[in-house]
Design an enzyme around this catalytic site. Structure first.
Site, PDB file in Angstrom:
ATOM      1  N   GLY A   1      38.725  48.543  34.381  1.00 12.44           N
ATOM      2  CA  GLY A   1      39.801  47.827  35.067  1.00 12.44           C
ATOM      3  C   GLY A   1      40.180  48.393  36.415  1.00 12.44           C
ATOM      4  O   GLY A   1      41.112  47.901  37.057  1.00 12.44           O
TER       5      GLY A   1
ATOM      6  N   GLN B   1      34.497  40.477  31.500  1.00 19.12           N
ATOM      7  CA  GLN B   1      35.668  40.985  32.217  1.00 19.12           C
ATOM      8  C   GLN B   1      35.234  41.817  33.415  1.00 19.12           C
ATOM      9  O   GLN B   1      35.094  41.304  34.512  1.00 19.12           O
ATOM     10  CB  GLN B   1      36.545  41.787  31.257  1.00 19.12           C
ATOM     11  CG  GLN B   1      37.940  42.025  31.769  1.00 19.12           C
ATOM     12  CD  GLN B   1      38.923  42.315  30.631  1.00 19.12           C
ATOM     13  OE1 GLN B   1      38.619  42.173  29.455  1.00 19.12           O
ATOM     14  NE2 GLN B   1      40.113  42.733  30.981  1.00 19.12           N
ATOM     15  N   ASP B   2      34.998  43.120  33.220  1.00 24.98           N
ATOM     16  CA  ASP B   2      34.419  43.906  34.314  1.00 24.98           C
ATOM     17  C   ASP B   2      33.221  44.682  33.772  1.00 24.98           C
ATOM     18  O   ASP B   2      32.999  44.729  32.569  1.00 24.98           O
ATOM     19  CB  ASP B   2      35.452  44.802  35.017  1.00 24.98           C
ATOM     20  CG  ASP B   2      36.140  45.802  34.106  1.00 24.98           C
ATOM     21  OD1 ASP B   2      35.875  45.788  32.891  1.00 24.98           O
ATOM     22  OD2 ASP B   2      36.943  46.610  34.596  1.00 24.98           O
ATOM     23  N   PRO B   3      32.410  45.285  34.643  1.00 27.34           N
ATOM     24  CA  PRO B   3      31.156  45.897  34.188  1.00 27.34           C
ATOM     25  C   PRO B   3      31.382  47.082  33.255  1.00 27.34           C
ATOM     26  O   PRO B   3      32.454  47.699  33.231  1.00 27.34           O
ATOM     27  CB  PRO B   3      30.498  46.356  35.499  1.00 27.34           C
ATOM     28  CG  PRO B   3      31.142  45.553  36.579  1.00 27.34           C
ATOM     29  CD  PRO B   3      32.545  45.316  36.110  1.00 27.34           C
TER      30      PRO B   3
END
Length: 232
Positions: free
Chosen positions: A133, A63-65
């Site tokens: 996010g 998804q994101d880091p």
């Protein structure tokens, strides 16, 4: 000098001139100047640097880091060797052991997988410290969609690993008649018991790769002490 230093530049280098990316770049300049952002700017495109386009055999979509200090370094699910193994990755190691008898290691540095053709790709490539996010909807999704489209169009098939609803939203961009799609719950502690454990994704990938006449992935990572000779 091109941002991507291998064949990815020929494939998606044109994205860097598009309006959405120029706006994303201005946003990132401000963010890196005014906020603490992960990963380090020099690590943003490591997934592409470690795994050239023509060498991609597997895509594991994140998804994101990670948003904690010294964790993210540009590869999905991977952390730098000196920090604790995150919970989702611990669950991946547990499933690897149950699936293929692979010994869990004392770090979360996954570059040896990337070097074998496993593209460890997040759909969003940056994040503010402690704000998961926070860089969603700024343009990264358009960029990584193009990455998925390019791999989908490629003649050589790819195994796409889609864990959780966020990753599975990309399924419609993948031609399931040509590529392998592996889906299950996410390895996060919140969902791993709802279908990730026991799904045996790693053996499925290797079986499929061998059917394609390709070398299976050696999922066994070196222990931390051996990483320093590995060349991190």
């Amino acid at each position: 000098m091109p941002i991507l230093r291998n064949d990815w530049n020929d494939v998606i280098g044109g994205e860097f001139q598009k309006t959405y990316y120029l706006e994303l770049r201005e946003f990132l300049k401000r963010e890196y100047k005014e906020q603490t952002v992960y990963p380090h700017m020099n690590d943003l495109f490591n997934a592409f640097h470690y795994t050239p386009f023509e060498q991609v055999k597997v895509v594991i979509l994140g998804q994101d880091p990670y948003h904690g200090p010294n964790q993210a370094h540009g590869l999905s699910f991977s952390v730098k060797p000196e920090v604790a193994v995150p919970p989702s990755l611990k669950n991946m190691y547990k499933e690897l052991q149950d699936d293929l008898g692979v010994t869990p290691v004392d770090h979360g540095y996954l570059q040896p997988w990337a070097d074998q053709g496993v593209l460890l790709l997040n759909t969003v490539l940056s994040v503010r410290k402690r704000q998961p996010g926070s860089h969603k909807g700024k343009g990264w999704e358009l960029f990584t969609n193009e990455v998925i489209h390019a791999l989908n169009k490629r003649e050589e098939p790819v195994a796409f690993v889609l864990w959780g609803r966020h990753a599975q939203a990309k399924k419609e961009a993948i031609d399931a008649t040509r590529h392998l799609i592996i889906e299950s719950a996410h390895p996060s502690p919140f969902s791993a018991n709802r279908g990730f454990f026991g799904s045996r994704p790693f053996s499925k990938i290797n079986h499929w790769l061998q059917e394609q006449g390709k070398a299976p992935v050696d999922w066994q990572l070196p222990m931390k002490a051996e990483l320093y000779s590995y060349g991190k």
